[in-house]
Design a protein around this motif. Structure first.
Motif, short mmCIF file in Angstrom:
data_model
loop_
_atom_site.label_atom_id
_atom_site.label_comp_id
_atom_site.label_asym_id
_atom_site.label_seq_id
_atom_site.Cartn_x
_atom_site.Cartn_y
_atom_site.Cartn_z
N ALA A 427 -6.02 4.14 -4.96
CA ALA A 427 -7.02 3.12 -4.61
C ALA A 427 -6.36 1.87 -4.05
O ALA A 427 -6.88 1.24 -3.12
CB ALA A 427 -7.86 2.77 -5.84
N SER A 428 -5.20 1.51 -4.60
CA SER A 428 -4.50 0.32 -4.12
C SER A 428 -4.08 0.49 -2.66
O SER A 428 -4.07 -0.48 -1.89
CB SER A 428 -3.26 0.06 -4.98
OG SER A 428 -2.38 1.18 -4.96
N THR A 429 -3.75 1.71 -2.27
CA THR A 429 -3.37 1.96 -0.87
C THR A 429 -4.58 1.88 0.04
O THR A 429 -4.53 1.24 1.10
CB THR A 429 -2.73 3.36 -0.75
OG1 THR A 429 -1.58 3.43 -1.60
CG2 THR A 429 -2.31 3.64 0.69
N LYS A 430 -5.69 2.49 -0.37
CA LYS A 430 -6.89 2.49 0.46
C LYS A 430 -7.51 1.10 0.60
O LYS A 430 -8.21 0.83 1.57
CB LYS A 430 -7.91 3.47 -0.12
CG LYS A 430 -7.51 4.93 0.04
CD LYS A 430 -8.60 5.88 -0.41
CE LYS A 430 -8.73 5.91 -1.92
NZ LYS A 430 -9.63 6.98 -2.38
N ASN A 431 -7.26 0.23 -0.37
CA ASN A 431 -7.89 -1.09 -0.36
C ASN A 431 -7.11 -2.12 0.45
O ASN A 431 -7.58 -3.26 0.62
CB ASN A 431 -8.04 -1.61 -1.79
CG ASN A 431 -9.11 -0.83 -2.56
OD1 ASN A 431 -10.00 -0.25 -1.95
ND2 ASN A 431 -9.01 -0.82 -3.87
N LYS A 432 -5.94 -1.76 0.94
CA LYS A 432 -5.11 -2.76 1.64
C LYS A 432 -5.76 -3.23 2.93
O LYS A 432 -5.78 -4.44 3.22
CB LYS A 432 -3.72 -2.18 1.91
CG LYS A 432 -2.88 -2.07 0.64
CD LYS A 432 -1.48 -1.53 0.91
CE LYS A 432 -0.69 -1.48 -0.40
NZ LYS A 432 0.67 -0.97 -0.22
N LEU A 433 -6.27 -2.30 3.73
CA LEU A 433 -6.89 -2.71 4.99
C LEU A 433 -8.19 -3.48 4.74
O LEU A 433 -8.38 -4.54 5.35
CB LEU A 433 -7.15 -1.50 5.88
CG LEU A 433 -7.74 -1.82 7.25
CD1 LEU A 433 -6.74 -2.64 8.07
CD2 LEU A 433 -8.12 -0.56 8.00
N PRO A 434 -9.10 -3.01 3.88
CA PRO A 434 -10.30 -3.82 3.60
C PRO A 434 -9.98 -5.21 3.09
O PRO A 434 -10.67 -6.17 3.42
CB PRO A 434 -11.04 -2.98 2.54
CG PRO A 434 -10.60 -1.58 2.78
CD PRO A 434 -9.16 -1.69 3.22
N THR A 435 -8.92 -5.33 2.29
CA THR A 435 -8.53 -6.65 1.79
C THR A 435 -8.10 -7.56 2.94
O THR A 435 -8.47 -8.74 2.99
CB THR A 435 -7.37 -6.51 0.78
OG1 THR A 435 -7.80 -5.70 -0.31
CG2 THR A 435 -6.95 -7.87 0.25
N LEU A 436 -7.32 -7.02 3.88
CA LEU A 436 -6.90 -7.81 5.03
C LEU A 436 -8.09 -8.20 5.90
O LEU A 436 -8.18 -9.34 6.37
CB LEU A 436 -5.89 -7.00 5.86
CG LEU A 436 -5.35 -7.68 7.13
CD1 LEU A 436 -4.66 -8.99 6.79
CD2 LEU A 436 -4.41 -6.75 7.87
#
Length: 707
Positions: A427-436
């Motif tokens: 989940a931490s990997t998938k959330n990196k782009l949405p966070t940016l």
């Protein structure tokens, strides 16, 4: 009574028959006797044969049994010898395979694996039959050595043949979907086919017999490094290519691209950077009263392209080093956008390769580890862009937000492919782009709101006002900024929507974001109008204040009409065009009132009635002289002052001149006609200084410093 002869004959006949029957009976009896003899002989023979067979059987059976036992013994001996050979071979495995194991599997993988299989069987034999044998330790050591060699070969093959993907090939791959006329998938081959098959075989063996996952760590470390190097190589390629020819695609693919000169070119970060240059020129090198008007006035009809060229050329002349830095930033933005697309393509390609080598239940975890370094570097670079934008906003350099728009738009366009590619990762990997994306939206929304506030609160300073009443830097700044939003309407609308807390914002559509952007633009225009009204009060001359407002309102209206801003504003304010036209007309009327002090001398106010041919009194002659002198002085003063004012729009300039020329000329002609036959002075040329044509020429030279 039967005669005697007949009886005798009958008797003889009977006797003959009897004799014959007796002979037959004797023959039968004789044959029966012979048959009995033959039967007895046959029985005797059979009895003898049976006796002999029994004797033969009694003699053969023991021999047969003995032969069978001998054969069984022979088979047992053969089996024993075979087993002995087999067992002995296990004792020779270590020696027989020593050379091949020491030399390694390079170039003969099949033979090497066959040796490993022999060693493995030997280990199993000794473990089952002689666990205390020293041979067991020997073959175990040989097996471990073989496994280590296979792991080393796995690492060696990956290291030797894993190369960064050439930048040209990456650009071909990420450009194939949009640029090529013929949809042709570009295949990224990371390893030669023969090498790939060897790696797959080694991987399969290590999974089944190696009983550890170290090779998976080796795999993701090597491939992760190559993925990161591929993306860094693409960045370096952008720096070099953009500095030279600017050709970023391979010649092979370039020839397949459509030649469509009529197709609108996509918005490049460089175009945005030009706008930022203009905004920075205004904000950092403001109008100083001496140069301000000159920098802005020589623009006929508000030709936007000429304005950009004029200001950009001026900026390049004065700030060449800064322009060079801007070009570098253009390359960095373009590079980052392409690197995001490249990451998705390369990650997809890496997963396809990984799925052939890594066991299925370890694929997602290994892939997650493999992409971390490259993904983290991209996200860090994105965070740095956001951080730089935030710092620029703190310095009130709102043009920096324009850097975010193309990047944010591309991130959103790429997100579906990004999510599909990273499906199954942590989940931490998938959330990196949405966070940016969220970070960029928040920063962009803050910049937009603060820009609107800065337009409203821009200070009224006399030294920052154009002496000629031309378009103010704030107006050009604001309009130029808003025009840049046109190419990123959905992105800008989403930025604004991300800050909404209403229920409609939680599921906003493109129409909702478009309305938000329209509302925002109306807010900026409203703030700009209020600020311009405030600034106009700096001018002591009300006519110059009107010219200033007229120029700015006209510039805003023409800029709205020349771009799609007018349609965007009309989403929430359908009367914007008529409103600005009304404001422009109001300022023209205010300006025209400045001529009242000239034209009032041409009226008959406070003048007595004159009879033709009658002699004028001194007071009457003086009144007429004052009329002429007042008109002449007022005309000369206004023309001298207003000649230095500016109306950049030729159409508006001609309209105002023509209207004023008509009013003044008609009034002046009527004035001259009234006093043409009246003798009020001995020196008429002293007071009748200008002919009507001269007056018209003087008015025609208004707003023209070169006249």
């Amino acid at each position: 009574m039967i005669p005697t002869e007949d009886a005798s004959a009958r008797k003889r006949e009977i006797e003959e028959k009897l004799k014959q029957e007796q002979e037959t009976l004797a023959f039968i009896r004789e044959n029966l006797e012979k048959s009995d003899q033959l039967t007895k002989g046959m029985v005797s023979i059979l009895s003898s044969f049976e006796s002999r067979l029994m004797q033969l059987e009694n003699s053969i059976i023991p021999v047969h049994k003995q032969t069978e036992n001998l054969q069984r013994l022979q088979e047992n001996v053969d089996k024993t010898l075979s087993c002995m050979d087999h067992v002995i071979s296990y004792y020779h495995v270590a020696k027989d395979t020593d050379k091949i194991i020491r030399e390694g599997p390079t170039g003969r993988l099949d033979e090497y694996l066959a040796c490993i299989a022999k060693i493995q069987k030997a280990v199993e034999y000794f473990q089952d039959n002689n666990p205390d044998s020293p041979e067991l330790n020997l073959v175990k050591a040989r097996f471990e050595k073989g496994k280590e060699s296979l792991e080393a070969e796995f690492r060696g093959l990956l290291t030797r043949y894993s190369k960064p993907v050439p930048p040209i090939l990456i650009l071909d791959a990420i450009g194939v979907d949009e640029e090529l006329e013929v949809q042709e998938e570009v295949t990224l081959e990371h390893l030669p086919e023969a090498v790939l098959q060897d790696i797959i075989i080694i991987s399969g063996w290590l999974v089944e017999y190696g009983r550890n996952q170290d090779f998976m760590n080796v795999y993701f470390q090597i491939r992760s490094n190559q993925l990161d190097r591929s993306i860094k190589g693409l960045k370096e390629h952008f720096r070099k290519s953009s500095a030279s020819s600017g050709i970023l695609y391979s010649p092979a693919v370039q020839t397949k691209r459509k030649d469509t000169p009529t197709k609108k070119a996509p918005k490049r970060p460089g175009t945005i950077r030009k706008a930022q240059n203009l905004l920075k020129q205004y904000s950092q090198h403001g109008l100083d009263g001496k140069k301000g008007g000159a920098n802005l006035t020589p623009l006929e009809g508000h030709d936007y392209d000429l304005r950009v060229k004029h200001l950009n050329d001026a900026l390049s002349e004065k700030h060449g080093a800064s322009a060079g830095k801007d070009d570098v930033l253009d390359i960095e933005i373009d590079s980052y956008i392409h690197c995001i697309s490249a990451f998705v393509k390369l990650a997809q390609s890496e997963y396809a390769l990984l799925s052939e080598i890594i066991p299925e239940h370890h694929q997602k975890k290994t892939f997650d580890s493999l992409i971390q370094e490259a993904l983290d570097n991209l996200m860090l670079e994105g965070d740095n862009i956001v951080s730089a934008a935030r710092k620029a906003i703190l310095r009130h350099d709102y043009s920096a937000v324009l850097t975010i728009f193309p990047i944010l738009r591309h991130l959103k366009q790429t997100k579906p492919d990004f999510d599909t590619t990273l499906q199954g990762t942590a989940a931490s990997t998938k959330n990196k782009l949405p966070t940016l994306i969220t970070s960029m939206e928040t920063t962009g929304a803050k910049a937009l709101e603060e820009f609107a506030d800065s337009i409203k609160n821009d200070p009224d300073k006399e030294y920052n006002m154009p002496k000629d009443g031309t378009v103010h830097e704030l107006t050009s700044n604001a309009i130029l900024f808003l025009q840049q939003l046109l190419d990123f309407q959905e992105t800008a609308g989403a930025m604004l929507a991300s800050q909404e807390t209403s229920s409609s914002a939680s599921s906003y559509s493109s129409e909702f974001s478009r309305r938000l952007l329209s509302t925002y633009i109306c807010k900026v225009l409203g703030n700009l109008q209020l600020n311009l009204l405030s600034k106009s009060k700096v001018y002591e001359d009300q006519a110059l204040s009107a010219i200033f407002l007229h120029n700015n309102y006209n510039y805003i209206l023409k800029s709205l009409e020349k771009s799609e801003l007018i349609q965007l504003v009309a989403v929430t304010n359908k009367k914007v065009e008529s409103s600005y036209r009304e404001l422009i007309q109001q300022q023209i009327q205010v300006y025209q009132r400045s001529w009242y002090k000239v034209t009032e001398h041409l009226t008959d106010r406070n003048m007595p009635a004159f009879q033709p041919g009658t002699k004028l009194k001194d007071k009457e002659r003086q009144a007429i002289k004052d009329k002429f002198k007042g008109f002449n002085d007022g005309l000369e003063e206004l023309c001298k002052i207003q000649k230095g004012w500016a109306i950049p729009d030729k159409e508006q300039r001609d309209f105002i001149r023509q209207a004023q020329r008509k009013v003044v000329s008609e009034a002046y002609k009527a004035f001259l006609q009234r006093y043409a036959n009246i003798s009020f002075t001995k020196n008429p040329e002293k007071y009748h200084k200008y002919r009507p044509d001269d007056v018209e020429d003087m008015i025609e030279r208004l707003f023209d410093t070169s006249a």
